[in-house]
Design a protein around this motif. Sequence first.
Motif, short mmCIF file in Angstrom:
data_model
loop_
_atom_site.label_atom_id
_atom_site.label_comp_id
_atom_site.label_asym_id
_atom_site.label_seq_id
_atom_site.Cartn_x
_atom_site.Cartn_y
_atom_site.Cartn_z
N ARG A 1 7.05 0.43 -11.28
CA ARG A 1 6.13 1.21 -10.45
C ARG A 1 4.81 1.45 -11.17
O ARG A 1 3.75 1.50 -10.53
N ASP A 2 4.86 1.56 -12.50
CA ASP A 2 3.62 1.76 -13.28
C ASP A 2 2.64 0.61 -13.09
O ASP A 2 1.44 0.79 -13.26
N ILE A 3 3.17 -0.59 -12.79
CA ILE A 3 2.27 -1.74 -12.58
C ILE A 3 2.24 -2.11 -11.08
O ILE A 3 1.84 -3.21 -10.71
N ASP A 4 2.69 -1.15 -10.24
CA ASP A 4 2.55 -1.26 -8.79
C ASP A 4 3.34 -2.42 -8.17
O ASP A 4 2.89 -3.03 -7.20
N VAL A 5 4.51 -2.72 -8.72
CA VAL A 5 5.39 -3.71 -8.07
C VAL A 5 5.87 -3.12 -6.75
O VAL A 5 6.25 -1.95 -6.69
N GLN B 1 2.04 -7.78 -13.44
CA GLN B 1 0.85 -6.93 -13.44
C GLN B 1 -0.41 -7.76 -13.18
O GLN B 1 -1.27 -7.38 -12.38
N HIS B 2 -0.50 -8.92 -13.83
CA HIS B 2 -1.71 -9.73 -13.73
C HIS B 2 -1.87 -10.31 -12.32
O HIS B 2 -3.00 -10.40 -11.81
N ALA B 3 -0.76 -10.67 -11.68
CA ALA B 3 -0.83 -11.22 -10.32
C ALA B 3 -1.54 -10.23 -9.40
O ALA B 3 -2.37 -10.60 -8.57
N VAL C 1 3.67 -13.44 -1.36
CA VAL C 1 4.52 -12.62 -2.24
C VAL C 1 4.68 -13.34 -3.58
O VAL C 1 5.14 -14.50 -3.62
N TYR C 2 4.30 -12.66 -4.66
CA TYR C 2 4.46 -13.21 -6.01
C TYR C 2 5.71 -12.55 -6.61
O TYR C 2 5.72 -11.35 -6.87
N ALA C 3 6.74 -13.35 -6.81
CA ALA C 3 8.01 -12.81 -7.32
C ALA C 3 8.34 -13.41 -8.68
O ALA C 3 8.18 -14.61 -8.91
N LEU D 1 -1.95 -8.71 -2.96
CA LEU D 1 -0.75 -9.52 -3.09
C LEU D 1 0.49 -8.63 -3.27
O LEU D 1 0.45 -7.64 -3.99
N TYR D 2 1.57 -8.99 -2.59
CA TYR D 2 2.84 -8.25 -2.79
C TYR D 2 3.53 -8.80 -4.03
O TYR D 2 3.59 -10.02 -4.21
N THR D 3 4.06 -7.91 -4.86
CA THR D 3 4.81 -8.36 -6.02
C THR D 3 6.26 -7.89 -5.92
O THR D 3 6.53 -6.83 -5.36
N LYS D 4 7.14 -8.70 -6.46
CA LYS D 4 8.57 -8.48 -6.24
C LYS D 4 9.36 -8.91 -7.47
O LYS D 4 8.99 -9.88 -8.14
N THR D 5 10.45 -8.19 -7.77
CA THR D 5 11.30 -8.58 -8.89
C THR D 5 12.75 -8.25 -8.58
O THR D 5 13.05 -7.59 -7.59
#
Length: 321
Positions: free
Chosen positions: A246-250, A212-214, A182-184, A221-225
């Motif tokens: 959501r536009d960058i698929d987080v 976005q780049h991750a 998970v890339y947060a 890869l899961y992304t989280k914020t």
Amino acid sequence: ETETETEIETEDDLRRPKVGAEMPHGRPSWFRVPAPSQSELSRYAEVKNSLEDLSLHTVCEEAQCPNIGECWNGGTGTIMLLGDTCTRGCMFCAVKTDTKPPPPDPFEPFKTADAIMKWGVDYIVLTSVDRDDIPDGGSGHFATTVQLIKEKKPQMLVECLVSDFRGDLQAVEKLSLSGLDVYAHNMETVERLQKFVRDPRAGYHQSLSTLQHAKIVKPGLYTKTSLMLGLGETDEEVIQTMKDLRDIDVDVVTFGQYLRPTENHLSVVEYVTPEKFDYFRQVGEDMGFKYVASGPMVRSSYKAGEFYLEHMIKKERRESN
């Protein structure tokens, strides 16, 4: 009338946080968390002692997180790499700052992997202060730590909650390809309030670019914020931020109440109700986030979110195999 005057007038209709401003009267009844168990046999004591033995820091302690007892007793500790001193000075954060912190401990990745093995957990969060004084922002240090953990326990799920690396996408790439799950990276607040809340070196679009780049370099890869609420944001601004994410698929977003750590930090503009947090959770789920944790006491490294993520990741991987 000049354009600047119009901007100021428009801004005046919206609320923003200030240091020293009057706080909302009284803390609401929904702010209650159990104190950490002081028993020497508790998981809390075990985590605390193993960290002290290895001279490791946790953001849980440094940032005075209110959930420390609940998380540590649940077996989640968030280890803070790269020391305990940040090169930035965000107006919401209690971590100490300096333009030239001590150099990172080269043995820290090894100590961290050793400590985590002792805890017997399946999901770990690694985070850090901002280190603008290091060429790659500490990305390589993180990547080494992840690789050492995965060597010792390949099934361990690792989340890295990292800085924006000054927008350095090569640093983002290095960490994204290290084997983490998970890339947060935290947006912290809505676009309009960034300049009041975060250090000038941080920025809304810079943060979005790293998330976005991750995903571009490691599609699975899961992304989280995470965002703090109660800083004067409007509902529309929060929803717009969710749309941008959501536009960058987080995949995952968390919302929690901003609490002022000291009188030298931004005052709370409002205490957001549990009903409003629930509303944002519903909006986020309807938008297609895989998981939304939203509540007054939620923090970005929060055990309930990790528990859910752990099961979601394992389930999705089983299905794809």
